[in-house]
Scaffold this motif. Structure first.
Motif, PDB file in Angstrom:
ATOM      1  N   PHE A  95      10.172   5.879 -13.227  1.00 52.07           N
ATOM      2  CA  PHE A  95       8.717   5.304 -13.739  1.00 52.07           C
ATOM      3  C   PHE A  95       7.702   6.495 -13.698  1.00 52.07           C
ATOM      4  CE2 PHE A  95      10.386   1.495 -11.274  1.00 52.07           C
ATOM      5  CZ  PHE A  95      10.942   0.957 -12.435  1.00 52.07           C
ATOM      6  N   GLY A  96       6.588   5.939 -14.049  1.00 50.44           N
ATOM      7  CA  GLY A  96       5.317   6.992 -14.521  1.00 50.44           C
ATOM      8  C   GLY A  96       4.680   7.145 -12.886  1.00 50.44           C
ATOM      9  N   GLU A  97       4.071   8.067 -13.001  1.00 46.17           N
ATOM     10  CA  GLU A  97       2.985   8.477 -11.721  1.00 46.17           C
ATOM     11  C   GLU A  97       2.501   7.298 -11.157  1.00 46.17           C
ATOM     12  OE1 GLU A  97       1.409  11.013  -8.558  1.00 46.17           O
ATOM     13  OE2 GLU A  97       2.947  11.265  -9.992  1.00 46.17           O
ATOM     14  N   GLU A  98       1.663   6.593 -11.678  1.00 45.98           N
ATOM     15  CA  GLU A  98       0.783   5.627 -11.132  1.00 45.98           C
ATOM     16  C   GLU A  98       1.792   4.626 -10.584  1.00 45.98           C
ATOM     17  OE1 GLU A  98      -3.023   2.449 -12.362  1.00 45.98           O
ATOM     18  OE2 GLU A  98      -1.956   4.031 -13.731  1.00 45.98           O
ATOM     19  N   VAL A  99       2.671   4.123 -11.312  1.00 46.35           N
ATOM     20  CA  VAL A  99       3.645   2.909 -10.841  1.00 46.35           C
ATOM     21  C   VAL A  99       4.546   3.471  -9.585  1.00 46.35           C
ATOM     22  CG1 VAL A  99       5.732   1.700 -11.398  1.00 46.35           C
ATOM     23  CG2 VAL A  99       3.663   1.966 -13.196  1.00 46.35           C
ATOM     24  N   SER A 100       4.957   4.744  -9.626  1.00 46.91           N
ATOM     25  CA  SER A 100       5.842   5.240  -8.669  1.00 46.91           C
ATOM     26  C   SER A 100       5.001   5.325  -7.368  1.00 46.91           C
ATOM     27  CB  SER A 100       6.180   6.613  -8.775  1.00 46.91           C
ATOM     28  OG  SER A 100       7.082   6.634  -9.901  1.00 46.91           O
ATOM     29  N   VAL A 101       3.603   5.690  -7.324  1.00 47.59           N
ATOM     30  CA  VAL A 101       2.719   5.737  -6.242  1.00 47.59           C
ATOM     31  C   VAL A 101       2.527   4.135  -5.646  1.00 47.59           C
ATOM     32  CG1 VAL A 101       0.258   6.173  -5.574  1.00 47.59           C
ATOM     33  CG2 VAL A 101       1.602   7.789  -6.945  1.00 47.59           C
ATOM     34  N   LEU A 102       2.137   3.144  -6.396  1.00 46.94           N
ATOM     35  CA  LEU A 102       1.901   2.020  -6.103  1.00 46.94           C
ATOM     36  C   LEU A 102       3.028   1.364  -5.394  1.00 46.94           C
ATOM     37  CD1 LEU A 102       0.043  -0.398  -6.073  1.00 46.94           C
ATOM     38  CD2 LEU A 102       0.918  -1.182  -8.360  1.00 46.94           C
ATOM     39  N   LEU A 103       4.406   1.474  -5.944  1.00 47.16           N
ATOM     40  CA  LEU A 103       5.717   1.026  -5.496  1.00 47.16           C
ATOM     41  C   LEU A 103       5.868   1.687  -4.195  1.00 47.16           C
ATOM     42  CD1 LEU A 103       7.598   0.787  -8.774  1.00 47.16           C
ATOM     43  CD2 LEU A 103       6.976  -1.145  -7.128  1.00 47.16           C
ATOM     44  N   THR A 104       5.529   2.877  -4.211  1.00 43.71           N
ATOM     45  CA  THR A 104       5.926   3.401  -2.716  1.00 43.71           C
ATOM     46  C   THR A 104       5.090   3.008  -1.638  1.00 43.71           C
ATOM     47  OG1 THR A 104       6.552   5.655  -3.916  1.00 43.71           O
ATOM     48  CG2 THR A 104       5.589   5.894  -1.259  1.00 43.71           C
ATOM     49  N   GLN A 105       3.587   2.865  -2.141  1.00 43.86           N
ATOM     50  CA  GLN A 105       2.935   2.106  -1.129  1.00 43.86           C
ATOM     51  C   GLN A 105       3.210   0.639  -0.631  1.00 43.86           C
ATOM     52  OE1 GLN A 105      -0.869   2.403  -3.466  1.00 43.86           O
ATOM     53  NE2 GLN A 105      -1.490   4.411  -2.447  1.00 43.86           N
ATOM     54  N   LEU A 106       3.887   0.062  -1.281  1.00 44.92           N
ATOM     55  CA  LEU A 106       4.118  -1.319  -1.330  1.00 44.92           C
ATOM     56  C   LEU A 106       5.359  -1.504  -0.395  1.00 44.92           C
ATOM     57  CD1 LEU A 106       3.871  -2.904  -5.066  1.00 44.92           C
ATOM     58  CD2 LEU A 106       2.291  -3.440  -2.600  1.00 44.92           C
ATOM     59  N   THR A 107       6.231  -0.562  -0.477  1.00 45.16           N
ATOM     60  CA  THR A 107       7.674  -0.332   0.086  1.00 45.16           C
ATOM     61  C   THR A 107       7.605   0.617   1.538  1.00 45.16           C
ATOM     62  OG1 THR A 107       8.377   1.206  -1.474  1.00 45.16           O
ATOM     63  CG2 THR A 107       8.969  -0.837  -2.019  1.00 45.16           C
ATOM     64  N   THR A 108       6.465   1.091   1.876  1.00 45.31           N
ATOM     65  CA  THR A 108       6.620   1.854   3.250  1.00 45.31           C
ATOM     66  C   THR A 108       5.135   1.592   3.839  1.00 45.31           C
ATOM     67  OG1 THR A 108       5.176   3.760   2.039  1.00 45.31           O
ATOM     68  CG2 THR A 108       7.593   3.920   1.915  1.00 45.31           C
ATOM     69  N   LYS A 109       5.275   1.853   5.214  1.00 41.62           N
ATOM     70  CA  LYS A 109       4.126   1.606   5.837  1.00 41.62           C
ATOM     71  C   LYS A 109       4.102   3.208   7.000  1.00 41.62           C
ATOM     72  CE  LYS A 109       3.004  -1.166   9.936  1.00 41.62           C
ATOM     73  NZ  LYS A 109       1.458  -1.064   9.800  1.00 41.62           N
ATOM     74  N   ASP A 110       2.826   3.509   6.908  1.00 41.95           N
ATOM     75  CA  ASP A 110       2.707   4.721   7.934  1.00 41.95           C
ATOM     76  C   ASP A 110       3.701   5.975   7.564  1.00 41.95           C
ATOM     77  OD1 ASP A 110       0.857   3.080   9.207  1.00 41.95           O
ATOM     78  OD2 ASP A 110       2.279   2.462  10.924  1.00 41.95           O
ATOM     79  N   GLY A 111       3.749   5.856   6.394  1.00 41.21           N
ATOM     80  CA  GLY A 111       4.512   7.139   5.801  1.00 41.21           C
ATOM     81  C   GLY A 111       6.041   6.931   5.981  1.00 41.21           C
ATOM     82  N   ARG A 112       6.655   5.757   6.119  1.00 43.32           N
ATOM     83  CA  ARG A 112       8.123   5.838   6.346  1.00 43.32           C
ATOM     84  C   ARG A 112       8.567   4.173   6.007  1.00 43.32           C
ATOM     85  NH1 ARG A 112      10.353   3.554  11.115  1.00 43.32           N
ATOM     86  NH2 ARG A 112       8.902   3.242  12.830  1.00 43.32           N
ATOM     87  N   VAL A 113       9.846   4.236   5.916  1.00 45.14           N
ATOM     88  CA  VAL A 113      10.500   2.828   5.747  1.00 45.14           C
ATOM     89  C   VAL A 113      10.685   2.104   7.061  1.00 45.14           C
ATOM     90  CG1 VAL A 113      12.432   1.795   4.690  1.00 45.14           C
ATOM     91  CG2 VAL A 113      11.481   3.572   3.437  1.00 45.14           C
ATOM     92  N   PHE A 114      10.567   0.750   7.256  1.00 50.40           N
ATOM     93  CA  PHE A 114      10.637  -0.039   8.199  1.00 50.40           C
ATOM     94  C   PHE A 114      12.099  -0.681   8.046  1.00 50.40           C
ATOM     95  CE2 PHE A 114       6.646   1.613   9.233  1.00 50.40           C
ATOM     96  CZ  PHE A 114       6.377   1.466  10.636  1.00 50.40           C
ATOM     97  N   GLN A 115      12.993  -0.666   8.959  1.00 47.52           N
ATOM     98  CA  GLN A 115      14.321  -1.363   9.067  1.00 47.52           C
ATOM     99  C   GLN A 115      13.948  -2.785   9.192  1.00 47.52           C
ATOM    100  OE1 GLN A 115      17.190  -0.122  11.793  1.00 47.52           O
ATOM    101  NE2 GLN A 115      18.790  -1.243  10.891  1.00 47.52           N
ATOM    102  N   GLY A 116      14.666  -3.714   8.320  1.00 48.31           N
ATOM    103  CA  GLY A 116      14.404  -5.022   8.367  1.00 48.31           C
ATOM    104  C   GLY A 116      13.662  -5.721   7.102  1.00 48.31           C
ATOM    105  N   THR A 117      12.674  -4.893   6.528  1.00 50.17           N
ATOM    106  CA  THR A 117      11.858  -5.449   5.523  1.00 50.17           C
ATOM    107  C   THR A 117      12.778  -5.658   4.153  1.00 50.17           C
ATOM    108  OG1 THR A 117      11.385  -3.184   4.694  1.00 50.17           O
ATOM    109  CG2 THR A 117       9.862  -4.162   6.554  1.00 50.17           C
ATOM    110  N   PRO A 118      12.473  -6.477   3.411  1.00 50.45           N
ATOM    111  CA  PRO A 118      13.386  -6.948   2.169  1.00 50.45           C
ATOM    112  C   PRO A 118      13.834  -5.823   1.253  1.00 50.45           C
ATOM    113  CG  PRO A 118      11.544  -8.344   2.257  1.00 50.45           C
ATOM    114  CD  PRO A 118      11.134  -7.228   3.239  1.00 50.45           C
ATOM    115  N   THR A 119      12.872  -4.783   1.048  1.00 47.34           N
ATOM    116  CA  THR A 119      13.597  -3.459   0.310  1.00 47.34           C
ATOM    117  C   THR A 119      14.105  -2.423   1.102  1.00 47.34           C
ATOM    118  OG1 THR A 119      11.202  -2.415   0.674  1.00 47.34           O
ATOM    119  CG2 THR A 119      11.802  -4.084  -1.625  1.00 47.34           C
ATOM    120  N   SER A 120      14.054  -2.528   2.508  1.00 53.84           N
ATOM    121  CA  SER A 120      14.731  -1.282   3.142  1.00 53.84           C
ATOM    122  C   SER A 120      16.061  -1.056   3.075  1.00 53.84           C
ATOM    123  CB  SER A 120      14.329  -1.509   4.655  1.00 53.84           C
ATOM    124  OG  SER A 120      15.107  -2.749   5.416  1.00 53.84           O
TER     125      SER A 120
END
Length: 298
Positions: A95-120
């Motif tokens: 994906f492009g830069e803007e899309v990748s940044v946005l998807l990263t913000q949506l699928t992480t919290k406080d800089g990491r992945v949290f176990q149990g969330t739908p995408t984890s």
């Protein structure tokens, strides 16, 4: 929009902490799963939290092994960083830069992945997307099989395994783990040979996956204890919780031992039908005191 942490007991007696999410984030993450992750053709050696695959699928890869090596990744989800997730979106999905940044913000919290969330779980399966295929090829060149169930790595050989090959295989796995930004839980390293029971994820795999005899006996005993509690009408508020827990264990047994599991399932179904047919007894508050002594002053 994160809910948790919620403690979840491990089979080894430890505790892992999982999270969930709430609207509007949760339905959006589920949509990300359906649009992107479920279209990925995950290789057979990845077996955790994927449709049609489970811990038994993981163990079946190593059936009939003469030698097995198991490794564990320490605090796996805690070390899946936002930078690693960004690379999954940017380089794996392209994906492009803007899309990748946005998807990263949506699928992480406080800089990491949290176990149990739908995408984890999907992100966990893609944590080594750029290194794992090469490792599997190197192992296969030496007749070694490989699988990963989330943070559990298993390597096996159907033939004799020389000491040098064993050391080499372990070093290869540790190199991949370290290069990915993770740490191997070396205290959980284990090696098995066919002259003794080979255990992977709690299952015997010397020939084909089976539950150990002791665990099967405990499951049978748990069903019997439920029947005895029902006969005594010892049906406290925890009875249904016990029934559901034992039902899950019987399902696990049935997957590996169909005839034994089916017989226990019949007994559990009979328990459930009997409990469902019992009258519900309630104890309403005494709204009308029987004597003046019980009447509160006004």
């Amino acid at each position: 929009m994160y809910i948790g942490p919620k403690p979840k007991p491990k089979k080894n007696g430890g505790v892992r902490y999982v999270f969930d999410t709430k609207a509007p984030l949760k339905p959006l993450l589920k949509k990300i799963n359906s649009i992107f992750f479920r279209r990925v053709q995950f290789p057979r050696y990845l077996t955790g939290s994927l449709a049609g695959r489970d811990f038994v699928s993981n163990v079946e890869i190593h059936s009939g092994s003469l030698y097995v090596i198991t490794e564990d990744i320490a605090k796996f989800f805690d070390h899946i960083t936002a930078d690693q997730v960004y690379r999954i979106w940017r380089e794996f999905f392209a994906f492009g830069e803007e899309v990748s940044v946005l998807l990263t913000q949506l699928t992480t919290k406080d800089g990491r992945v949290f176990q149990g969330t739908p995408t984890s779980s999907y992100l966990a399966n893609l944590a080594f997307w750029d290194r794992e295929p090469a490792l599997v090829e190197r192992l296969a060149a030496r007749n070694l099989r490989y699988s990963r169930y989330v943070d559990d790595i298993t390597m096996s050989s159907i033939g004799p395994l020389a000491a040098d090959d064993k050391s080499w295989a372990i070093a290869q796995a540790y190199a991949m783990i370290g290069a990915g930004g993770f740490t191997a839980q070396r205290t959980k390293h284990a090696a098995f040979s066919a002259n003794k029971p080979i255990r992977i994820m709690g299952l015997n795999v010397n020939r084909q996956p089976t539950l150990p005899k002791l665990e099967r006996a405990k499951i049978r005993a748990a069903v019997y204890q439920l029947e005895q509690s029902l006969a005594r009408r010892d049906l406290g508020p925890e009875f249904r919780s016990r029934l559901n827990t034992v039902s899950g264990k019987v399902g696990r047994l049935k997957r590996l031992h169909p005839r034994e599991g089916a017989a226990l399932r019949i007994r559990l179904d009979q328990i459930r039908r009997t409990v469902d047919a019992l009258p519900v007894i309630t104890h309403p508050a005494n709204l009308f005191p029987s004597s003046s002594e019980d009447t509160p002053p006004f």
